[in-house]
Design an enzyme around this catalytic site. Structure first.
Site, PDB file in Angstrom:
ATOM      1  N   HIS A 103      21.489  51.434  60.459  1.00  0.00           N
ATOM      2  CA  HIS A 103      22.235  52.613  60.923  1.00  0.00           C
ATOM      3  C   HIS A 103      22.251  52.734  62.445  1.00  0.00           C
ATOM      4  CE1 HIS A 103      18.349  54.952  61.190  1.00  0.00           C
ATOM      5  NE2 HIS A 103      19.013  55.541  62.157  1.00  0.00           N
ATOM      6  N   ASP A 151      18.744  50.189  54.547  1.00  0.00           N
ATOM      7  CA  ASP A 151      18.787  50.439  55.995  1.00  0.00           C
ATOM      8  C   ASP A 151      17.862  49.475  56.730  1.00  0.00           C
ATOM      9  OD1 ASP A 151      19.504  51.617  58.360  1.00  0.00           O
ATOM     10  OD2 ASP A 151      18.249  53.401  58.096  1.00  0.00           O
ATOM     11  N   SER A 194      14.226  55.930  65.155  1.00  0.00           N
ATOM     12  CA  SER A 194      14.878  55.101  64.142  1.00  0.00           C
ATOM     13  C   SER A 194      14.696  53.613  64.416  1.00  0.00           C
ATOM     14  CB  SER A 194      16.376  55.417  64.098  1.00  0.00           C
ATOM     15  OG  SER A 194      16.608  56.700  63.582  1.00  0.00           O
TER      16      SER A 194
END
Length: 431
Positions: A224, A275, A376
């Site tokens: 992502h 992901d 992230s």
């Protein structure tokens, strides 16, 4: 009036005597003087003793080395005068009212041996990895690493050093289980952490996501992070970096030779599925990463072999303090969370069916610390059989450190076949 005249006469005697050669008298009384200091007293006040220190030492007991500008080893015996943290914030004095309520302070019975006293200089009384101090952050004092360098960083070896090798999951600083909440750290404590930046047309560069070095040529992160800008030429990767926008000694910069996003990646309203991403890196000279005390690979787990629920694990990144913050912190942060079972994480008041077996959940039991925006792609690492192992990749979650809303991580052990099939170098991976 007579009492006042008597006091004035006494002052005159003391001042006149201090101009003579017999002002100070060395006495056998124990003043606990260190570093060659001598215990002395005044001729007229022989019951008052203090330490007369050699030129380069100071402090009540000559315990402060005014010439020391770096620390050796982990700095347990550092007695220099550094007094700010890595963000430039002033340290609190060890005898201040705030610090006296903490574990380490100037009134401890062993304060002198630990270097603590009526000053605010950095010390390492509890044998951490480097000198630290208490810094006032908001309403409470926090332990923060200090702005003082390792003496070894400035030494040139007299003989060629031994060839360094990658040893996955090993760090020069001992594991510490103490990025909403958490504490500032340096890259030595997470030497596999990769900082990933994106180039813009005007030449500027902005931080995008974290990642983890799993072999000399490969970094694993989250899809992502790259889905909106999937061109490999847009990205650069730094290893060995402790600060977001400034140079760290020993850091290495890499181009992205190949950017592999999982073809089955998808995103719901909240959850991210599959992901995971891989970045093959090389320097301008065409080399992969080289091992050092600030650059190391992280071990990969074996298939479906995850630590038991309740295990304490570390997360690292340049993520925001709060989801509403505009800027990322300048210094790398680390904190500890505990793994949560799938059954608990799939409860309706948590995330329900949005959490799958390809994911892991982790949170602080008090809901005070968590991964957040900017973390992230970064690592969730846990100790497994004595080595730090990449258990998860920071993926998604609702808010930051919200009650009953843990961080959700890509489950690395599930994706081992995918990693191996794309890197095609199983023997070079940190297994």
């Amino acid at each position: 009036m007579r009492a006042l005249l008597a006091r004035l006469l006494l002052c005159v005697l003391v001042v006149s005597d201090s101009k003579g050669s017999n002002e100070l008298h060395q006495v056998p009384s124990n003043c606990d003087c260190l570093n060659g200091g001598t215990c002395v007293s005044n001729k007229y006040f022989s019951n008052i003793h203090w330490c007369n220190c050699p030129k380069k030492f100071g402090g009540q007991h000559c315990e402060i080395d005014k010439s020391k500008t770096c620390y050796e080893g982990n700095g347990h015996f550092y007695r220099g005068k550094a007094s700010t943290d890595t963000m430039g914030r002033p340290c609190l004095a060890w005898n201040s009212a705030t610090v006296l309520q903490q574990t380490y302070h100037a009134h401890r019975s062993d304060a002198l041996q630990l270097g603590l006293g009526k000053h605010n200089y950095c010390r390492n009384p509890d044998n951490r990895w480097r000198p630290w101090c208490y810094v006032q952050v908001g309403l409470k004092p926090l332990v923060q690493e200090c702005m003082v360098h390792d003496c070894a960083d400035g030494k040139k070896p007299s003989s060629p050093p031994e060839e360094l090798k990658f040893q996955c999951g090993q760090k020069t600083l001992r594991p510490r289980f103490k990025i909403v909440g958490g504490e500032f750290t340096t890259i030595e404590n997470q030497p596999w952490f990769a900082a990933i930046y994106r180039r813009h047309r005007g030449g500027s560069v902005t931080y995008v996501c974290g990642g983890s070095l799993i072999s000399p040529c490969w970094v694993v992160s989250a899809t992502h992070c790259f889905i909106d800008y999937p061109k490999k030429e847009d990205y650069i990767v730094y290893l060995g970096r402790s600060r977001l926008n400034s140079h760290t000694q020993g850091e290495m910069k890499f181009e992205v030779e190949n950017l592999i996003l999982h073809k089955d990646y998808s995103a719901d309203t909240l959850a991210h599925h599959n992901d995971i991403a891989l970045l093959k890196i090389h320097s301008k000279e065409g080399r992969c990463a080289q091992p050092s005390r600030t650059i190391q690979t992280i071990c990969l787990p074996s298939m479906y072999n995850d630590p038991p629920f309740g295990t304490s694990c570390e997360i690292t990144g340049f993520g925001k303090e709060n989801s509403t913050d505009y800027l990322y912190p300048e210094q790398l942060k680390m904190t500890v969370v505990k793994l949560i079972s799938h059954r608990e994480c799939q409860q309706p008041h948590y995330y329900g069916s949005e959490v799958t077996t390809k994911m892991l959940c982790a949170a602080d039991p008090q809901w005070k610390t968590d991964s957040c925006q900017g973390d992230s792609g970064g690592p969730l690492v846990c100790s497994l059989q004595g080595r730090m192992t990449l258990t998860g990749i920071v993926s998604w979650g609702r808010g930051c450190a919200l009650k009953d809303k843990p961080g959700v991580y890509t489950r690395v052990s599930y994706f081992l076949p995918w990693i191996r099939s794309h890197t095609k170098e199983e023997n070079g991976l940190a297994l």
